[in-house]
Each structure stands twice: as C-alpha cells, then as structure tokens.
Design an enzyme around this catalytic site. Structure first.
Site, short mmCIF file in Angstrom:
data_model
loop_
_atom_site.label_atom_id
_atom_site.label_comp_id
_atom_site.label_asym_id
_atom_site.label_seq_id
_atom_site.Cartn_x
_atom_site.Cartn_y
_atom_site.Cartn_z
CB ILE A 91 -33.58 4.78 41.27
CG1 ILE A 91 -34.67 4.24 40.32
CG2 ILE A 91 -34.08 5.99 42.06
CD1 ILE A 91 -35.25 5.26 39.35
CG HIS A 92 -27.85 7.84 40.67
ND1 HIS A 92 -28.15 7.59 39.37
CD2 HIS A 92 -27.13 8.99 40.68
CE1 HIS A 92 -27.63 8.53 38.61
NE2 HIS A 92 -27.01 9.40 39.37
#
Ligand code: UD1
Length: 358
Positions: free
Chosen positions: A204-205
C-alpha cells in the site's frame, strides 16, 4: 540512433530493464537519466543490480518533495542534460512526476518524445498519476500503448495518429524473472513466517490510501482482520504516514517487512494465497503469475484483470474481507498484456517513426 530514457521511480526501473537490453540489441546508443525521485537502495539500486541495467549516464538527485518542488527540480536540471547528450528521442515511462517533467523539458527544447505505457486512464482526476499520464500523452510525438484498451483511450482523445500498440514491457521482465526464480529456486523471503494456511502479500503506498488518516486506518484495520497473515511490504511513505497519524502497522494479521528486490518480490507473490495492493504493476504481475489480486482502489487502469476475474476492487473492511476469501478465479490463457516481446517492438517503433525523421 541515440535514445535517452528518463526514469526515477521503482516501477520505471523495472520497465527500463527490457528497454535497455532491446535498444542495445538493436544497435542504438542508449542514455539513461535517473532523476533521483526514488533514492533508497531498496527502491532504486537493487533494481539496477538485479535486472542487469547499466549505470545511469546522469543522475539528477532530486529526492523527495511536493509535486511542484519535485517536478520543478527535474525540469530545472533537464535542459543541461538534454543539451549535453542531444538525443534523437527522449523516452519517458508511465505516470510519475519524473515522466511529466522529462516530457515537458524535452518538448520545450524540441526533442522528440516517446511515451511508454501510454493511454492508461483511471478517469480519477484526484490522482497525481492521472494528470501526469494525460499531459504526457498529449505532449508526446509517439504514444507506445500496452493494451487495446489504452489504444481506445488515446483514439478518444484524438491521439490515434501518434499511437501504436506494442504490448506491455512489464510482461517481458516478469516472464524472464519468473522463469529465473523457478529455475534457480530463489528463496521465498517471507517463507519464515508462521502461516500454515498460507499468507497474503500486501503493498500500500498510493497517496489516496496513505495521506488521509481515516482512509489509512480503515485499510490497515481491514488487513489486520484478514483470515491469515498479511505480509505488508511497507513503502517508506506508508511507514511515515502511519507513524505520523499514530496508526500501528503491526496489529492482528499484519506483519510488516521492508520492500523487496524484484526477484524476491516475485518469489513472495508466487508463494502467496493472494495479493492485496494499490500498485498498478503488482495487479498485473499477480495476474500474469495467476495469483488472485485484491486492489484497494476505486478504479484501476488494468481493467482486463477485473474482466477476467483475477482482480477485484475493494475498499471497505467488508469488501476487502469478501475479496480475500472469494473462490479461486476461473483459469484463463488470455494474454491482454502481450507476449513478452514489447520492448523490442517499442524500440522498432521509435526507430521507424522517430529515427527516420530528418
Ligand atoms: C511514486 C509515483 C507513483 C508510483 C510510485 C512507485 C508520483 C506522483 N508517484 O509514488 O505513481 O506508483 O512512485 O513506488 O510520481 N520516499 C523515501 N525514499 C525514496 C522515495 C520516497 O523515503 O527513495 C518517501 C518520501 O517520504 C517521499 C514519499 O516516499 O516524500 C513519496 O515519494 P514520491 O516519489 O513522491 O512518491 P511515491 O509515493 O513513491
């Protein structure tokens, strides 16, 4: 001819590998400019090392910053780099701030621009990547599209004449690395976790998931509630935002690890029961490896993965839980992302459409 690739962020290094090889193979001079948008060794150097990419010819060292600061820092330095190398074509990749900055600086100085991975659209103008890709496609002399869907978007925007379908260069790399990982038995770097029923691999970024604390809290809670361990390969951005907002990344099923080098990432994905991500590349890689994917976004550019049943968009805790535990998708031999030879095709198109200009 002299082709200049400008790259700066992790997924661009992956795409650069087959392009560098194909350009050299075809007898062209290939210049690599690294903007320095990504600078942590695990987000940059390991890709050059593991994928056999030559050292950059120029490194701008721009580092992190707001969109304007980062894009502007690249713009400010590119004039000198372009005049020093005088390329016949500037090749830009994907949709990062490095992509847009390199495209704008090249067109301003009348260097022809080719855009690799052109034509992707989420139709979400809140995403920084959406502006970057739309503006870059419209600045480019040549749009190298990965899919038929991307070709359709380019045609709808009046860009059919400058667009050509070459396939997806990520498929080229993925097939090579998958085969190498399976042949040399590259160890799965997350095999040490206690997961008798398997594990999910998560990344997740994206700004839309990390920068709003409520959003990040919900995504983390959903992953923490998963029915088996979730190995989160934490990009520096998600670590920093979680700490800033007091959100623990080590609750429930969550296990946090550092980002992985590319062959190790592929080994970890191959060994998983499913991938959970907001990365564009990993959605496609999961599909190509035939690992079910859950995408924590409201749209995806890679609609083929959804249509073929291997990817599901999920945002609330209930949606993510349902997506993770869904039945296995139906087998398919569809190949919407090409045959693994997109880079050679891209170089041929650049040479014939741009290299022959007087
Ligand atoms: C960028 C791209 C995104 C791409 C992603 C791949 C833009 C607008 N976004 O997002 O499309 O999917 O790269 O990973 O270009 N940081 C470090 N070390 C680094 C690089 C970044 O710690 O080597 C941290 C910094 O706090 C930085 C933050 O991560 O401010 C965000 O980095 P940035 O390059 O701006 O965007 P990404 O989220 O990596």
């Amino acid at each position: 001819m002299k082709i200049m690739s400008v790259v700066g962020a992790r997924p661009q290094f992956v795409k650069l590998a087959p392009i560098a090889a194909a350009a050299t193979e075809a007898g062209h001079e290939h210049i690599i400019v690294h903007t320095g948008q990504h600078y942590d060794p695990m987000l940059s150097d390991v890709f050059f090392r593991d994928l056999g990419i030559p050292e950059p010819d120029a490194h701008l060292g721009v580092g992190s910053g707001s969109h304007g600061v980062q894009t502007g820092a690249i713009l400010a330095q590119m004039d000198e780099v372009l005049e020093r190398f005088t390329p016949d074509c500037v090749l830009v990749y994907g949709d990062t701030n490095s992509t847009l900055a390199a495209a704008v600086s090249a067109v301003k100085l009348h260097y022809p621009v080719a855009h690799l991975e052109a034509g992707l659209r989420s139709f979400n103008r809140a995403m920084p990547e959406e502006h970057n890709r739309v503006l870059t496609d419209h600045a480019a002399d040549l749009c190298l599209a990965p899919t038929e869907v991307a070709m359709g978007h380019l045609a709808n925007e009046g860009l059919a004449d400058t667009s050509v379908l070459v396939g997806d260069v990520m498929t080229d790399v993925l097939f090579q690395v998958r085969d190498a990982v399976q042949a040399d038995g590259t160890a799965n770097p997350v095999a040490d976790i206690d997961a008798p029923n398997g594990y999910y691999l998560a990344t997740i970024h994206r700004a839309e998931n990390t920068d709003d604390p409520e959003r990040l809290r919900e995504v983390v809670a959903a992953l923490a509630a998963a029915d088996r361990p979730v190995v989160l390969l934490a990009h520096p951005r998600v670590r920093a935002k979680a700490e800033e907002h007091g959100i623990s990344l080590t609750t429930g099923s969550l296990i946090v690890r550092d980002p992985l080098a590319y062959p190790q990432l592929i080994a970890a994905a191959l060994g998983s029961s499913g991938v959970v991500t907001d990365s564009g590349g990993l959605q496609k890689e999961a599909f190509l490896l035939r690992v079910p994917c859950t995408t924590v976004r409201f749209q995806t550019e890679w609609v083929e993965t959804i249509e073929l049943g291997w990817n599901v968009l999920a945002n609330t805790t209930d949606e993510i839980t349902a997506a993770l535990t869904r039945p296995a998708p139906a087998a398919t031999d569809a190949a919407p992302y090409g045959d693994g030879f997109a880079a050679a095709r891209a170089i041929t198109e650049i040479a014939t459409r741009i290299g022959t200009r007087s």
